[in-house]
Design a protein around this motif. Structure first.
Motif, PDB file in Angstrom:
ATOM      1  N   ASN A 137     -20.883  66.070   4.328  1.00 18.03           N
ATOM      2  CA  ASN A 137     -21.723  65.369   5.298  1.00 18.03           C
ATOM      3  C   ASN A 137     -21.605  65.975   6.695  1.00 18.03           C
ATOM      4  O   ASN A 137     -22.601  66.085   7.409  1.00 18.03           O
ATOM      5  N   PHE A 138     -20.400  66.371   7.088  1.00 12.73           N
ATOM      6  CA  PHE A 138     -20.233  67.012   8.400  1.00 12.73           C
ATOM      7  C   PHE A 138     -21.039  68.307   8.473  1.00 12.73           C
ATOM      8  O   PHE A 138     -21.674  68.606   9.490  1.00 12.73           O
ATOM      9  N   ARG A 139     -21.009  69.093   7.389  1.00  6.68           N
ATOM     10  CA  ARG A 139     -21.733  70.365   7.381  1.00  6.68           C
ATOM     11  C   ARG A 139     -23.244  70.135   7.355  1.00  6.68           C
ATOM     12  O   ARG A 139     -24.006  70.899   7.955  1.00  6.68           O
ATOM     13  N   ALA A 140     -23.675  69.088   6.660  1.00  3.42           N
ATOM     14  CA  ALA A 140     -25.098  68.745   6.662  1.00  3.42           C
ATOM     15  C   ALA A 140     -25.550  68.391   8.079  1.00  3.42           C
ATOM     16  O   ALA A 140     -26.628  68.798   8.531  1.00  3.42           O
ATOM     17  N   SER A 141     -24.695  67.651   8.787  1.00  2.51           N
ATOM     18  CA  SER A 141     -24.988  67.300  10.175  1.00  2.51           C
ATOM     19  C   SER A 141     -25.046  68.548  11.050  1.00  2.51           C
ATOM     20  O   SER A 141     -25.973  68.728  11.853  1.00  2.51           O
ATOM     21  N   LEU A 142     -24.068  69.431  10.882  1.00  2.08           N
ATOM     22  CA  LEU A 142     -24.016  70.668  11.664  1.00  2.08           C
ATOM     23  C   LEU A 142     -25.254  71.521  11.428  1.00  2.08           C
ATOM     24  O   LEU A 142     -25.842  72.061  12.374  1.00  2.08           O
ATOM     25  N   ASN A 143     -25.680  71.652  10.174  1.00  3.02           N
ATOM     26  CA  ASN A 143     -26.850  72.471   9.851  1.00  3.02           C
ATOM     27  C   ASN A 143     -28.103  71.976  10.569  1.00  3.02           C
ATOM     28  O   ASN A 143     -28.904  72.775  11.073  1.00  3.02           O
ATOM     29  N   ILE A 144     -28.263  70.660  10.627  1.00  3.88           N
ATOM     30  CA  ILE A 144     -29.441  70.098  11.306  1.00  3.88           C
ATOM     31  C   ILE A 144     -29.351  70.338  12.805  1.00  3.88           C
ATOM     32  O   ILE A 144     -30.332  70.727  13.449  1.00  3.88           O
ATOM     33  N   HIS A 145     -28.167  70.129  13.379  1.00  2.79           N
ATOM     34  CA  HIS A 145     -28.002  70.363  14.819  1.00  2.79           C
ATOM     35  C   HIS A 145     -28.291  71.830  15.173  1.00  2.79           C
ATOM     36  O   HIS A 145     -28.899  72.120  16.205  1.00  2.79           O
ATOM     37  N   GLU A 146     -27.849  72.743  14.305  1.00  4.19           N
ATOM     38  CA  GLU A 146     -28.115  74.163  14.542  1.00  4.19           C
ATOM     39  C   GLU A 146     -29.613  74.451  14.430  1.00  4.19           C
ATOM     40  O   GLU A 146     -30.169  75.217  15.227  1.00  4.19           O
ATOM     41  N   GLU A 147     -30.253  73.823  13.466  1.00  2.00           N
ATOM     42  CA  GLU A 147     -31.687  74.026  13.244  1.00  2.00           C
ATOM     43  C   GLU A 147     -32.518  73.617  14.454  1.00  2.00           C
ATOM     44  O   GLU A 147     -33.477  74.302  14.831  1.00  2.00           O
ATOM     45  N   ILE A 148     -32.141  72.489  15.075  1.00  2.00           N
ATOM     46  CA  ILE A 148     -32.933  71.982  16.206  1.00  2.00           C
ATOM     47  C   ILE A 148     -32.356  72.410  17.552  1.00  2.00           C
ATOM     48  O   ILE A 148     -32.903  72.055  18.602  1.00  2.00           O
ATOM     49  N   ASP A 156     -20.049  68.231  18.457  1.00  2.00           N
ATOM     50  CA  ASP A 156     -19.507  67.042  17.781  1.00  2.00           C
ATOM     51  C   ASP A 156     -19.202  67.345  16.314  1.00  2.00           C
ATOM     52  O   ASP A 156     -18.184  66.894  15.774  1.00  2.00           O
ATOM     53  N   SER A 157     -20.101  68.098  15.676  1.00  2.00           N
ATOM     54  CA  SER A 157     -19.901  68.424  14.263  1.00  2.00           C
ATOM     55  C   SER A 157     -18.684  69.323  14.068  1.00  2.00           C
ATOM     56  O   SER A 157     -17.903  69.140  13.124  1.00  2.00           O
ATOM     57  N   TYR A 158     -18.523  70.309  14.939  1.00  2.00           N
ATOM     58  CA  TYR A 158     -17.347  71.180  14.846  1.00  2.00           C
ATOM     59  C   TYR A 158     -16.065  70.371  15.018  1.00  2.00           C
ATOM     60  O   TYR A 158     -15.053  70.632  14.351  1.00  2.00           O
ATOM     61  N   ASN A 159     -16.105  69.381  15.892  1.00  2.00           N
ATOM     62  CA  ASN A 159     -14.929  68.532  16.087  1.00  2.00           C
ATOM     63  C   ASN A 159     -14.628  67.730  14.824  1.00  2.00           C
ATOM     64  O   ASN A 159     -13.474  67.617  14.406  1.00  2.00           O
ATOM     65  N   SER A 160     -15.685  67.192  14.197  1.00  2.00           N
ATOM     66  CA  SER A 160     -15.500  66.406  12.980  1.00  2.00           C
ATOM     67  C   SER A 160     -14.933  67.270  11.851  1.00  2.00           C
ATOM     68  O   SER A 160     -14.009  66.854  11.129  1.00  2.00           O
ATOM     69  N   ILE A 161     -15.489  68.478  11.695  1.00  2.00           N
ATOM     70  CA  ILE A 161     -15.011  69.372  10.642  1.00  2.00           C
ATOM     71  C   ILE A 161     -13.552  69.771  10.906  1.00  2.00           C
ATOM     72  O   ILE A 161     -12.710  69.754  10.006  1.00  2.00           O
ATOM     73  N   GLY A 162     -13.253  70.093  12.161  1.00  2.00           N
ATOM     74  CA  GLY A 162     -11.880  70.443  12.517  1.00  2.00           C
ATOM     75  C   GLY A 162     -10.914  69.308  12.232  1.00  2.00           C
ATOM     76  O   GLY A 162      -9.809  69.528  11.707  1.00  2.00           O
ATOM     77  N   SER A 163     -11.334  68.096  12.531  1.00  2.00           N
ATOM     78  CA  SER A 163     -10.465  66.934  12.295  1.00  2.00           C
ATOM     79  C   SER A 163     -10.226  66.704  10.809  1.00  2.00           C
ATOM     80  O   SER A 163      -9.142  66.264  10.410  1.00  2.00           O
TER      81      SER A 163
END
Length: 211
Positions: A137-148, A156-163
């Protein structure tokens, strides 16, 4: 004014202004405004840890938004309910509300909303120790943020994945994602984000004994 006082942590003044707004909206019969005020009052109560009151106002807001067909408002309120249930540790209810918000945001093609929902769902899975689902789910979120091109969302997504990697004691991967997120936060001048990343990076070094 109510929202400004909330951000300053001056909750009695925030509630006073939100209730004044609510009274006027009730007087003129502005249902959308009433729902908006209920939501704002709920957020103030949530910040103070008054979760029963927060839920009551959120549900009042949700009922009106459903009545008038305000899809954006419905999704936002489902998200707020998810946040409250998450804080209370009621993860099944949190997921139920986050998935409800996700469905609406997908129907509306609201990519920021979809990305936010994926991140929140990931956080619940992480709290439950379901790290594979959390990272998906974190990566799905990151992909969308990168897309837009939403750099704040990317950070925020990088922080979630790191955590997530931190919780799994994969400190090398945790640092990798924290440093990428830190760089983005520095680029956009997000001082709060910079502070969080430095705290998290420090926590990794502490776990590694790198005092």
């Amino acid at each position: 004014m109510g929202m400004a006082y909330k951000e300053l942590g001056q909750y009695p003044d925030a509630l006073k202004n939100h209730h004044s707004a609510l009274s006027i909206r009730e007087e003129i019969g502005d249902k959308q405004g009433i729902a908006y005020s209920y939501n704002n009052i709920g957020m103030v109560h949530e910040d103070q840890g008054n979760y029963t009151e927060a839920l009551r106002y959120y549900f009042n807001s949700l009922a009106i938004k459903k009545e008038i067909g305000n899809k954006t408002g419905i999704a936002n309120t489902f998200n707020n309910l998810g946040n409250t249930y998450s804080t209370l540790g009621n993860y099944p209810e949190a997921l139920k509300n986050y998935f409800a918000a996700l469905t609406i945001w997908e129907e509306m093609n609201d990519k920021n909303g979809v990305a936010s929902a994926y991140n929140n769902i990931g956080l619940i899975y992480q709290e439950q120790g379901s790290y594979r689902e959390a990272l998906e789910n974190f990566r799905a979120s990151l992909n969308i943020h990168e897309e837009i091109g939403n750099k704040q969302g990317m950070s925020d997504s990088y922080n979630s994945i790191g955590s997530s990697y931190y919780d799994q004691r994969d400190f090398t991967e945790a640092l990798r994602y924290y440093f990428i997120g830190l760089k983005i936060s520095e680029e956009i001048g997000d001082k709060q984000g910079i502070g969080y990343f430095k705290i998290n990076i420090g926590a990794v070094y502490e776990k590694q004994g790198n005092y």
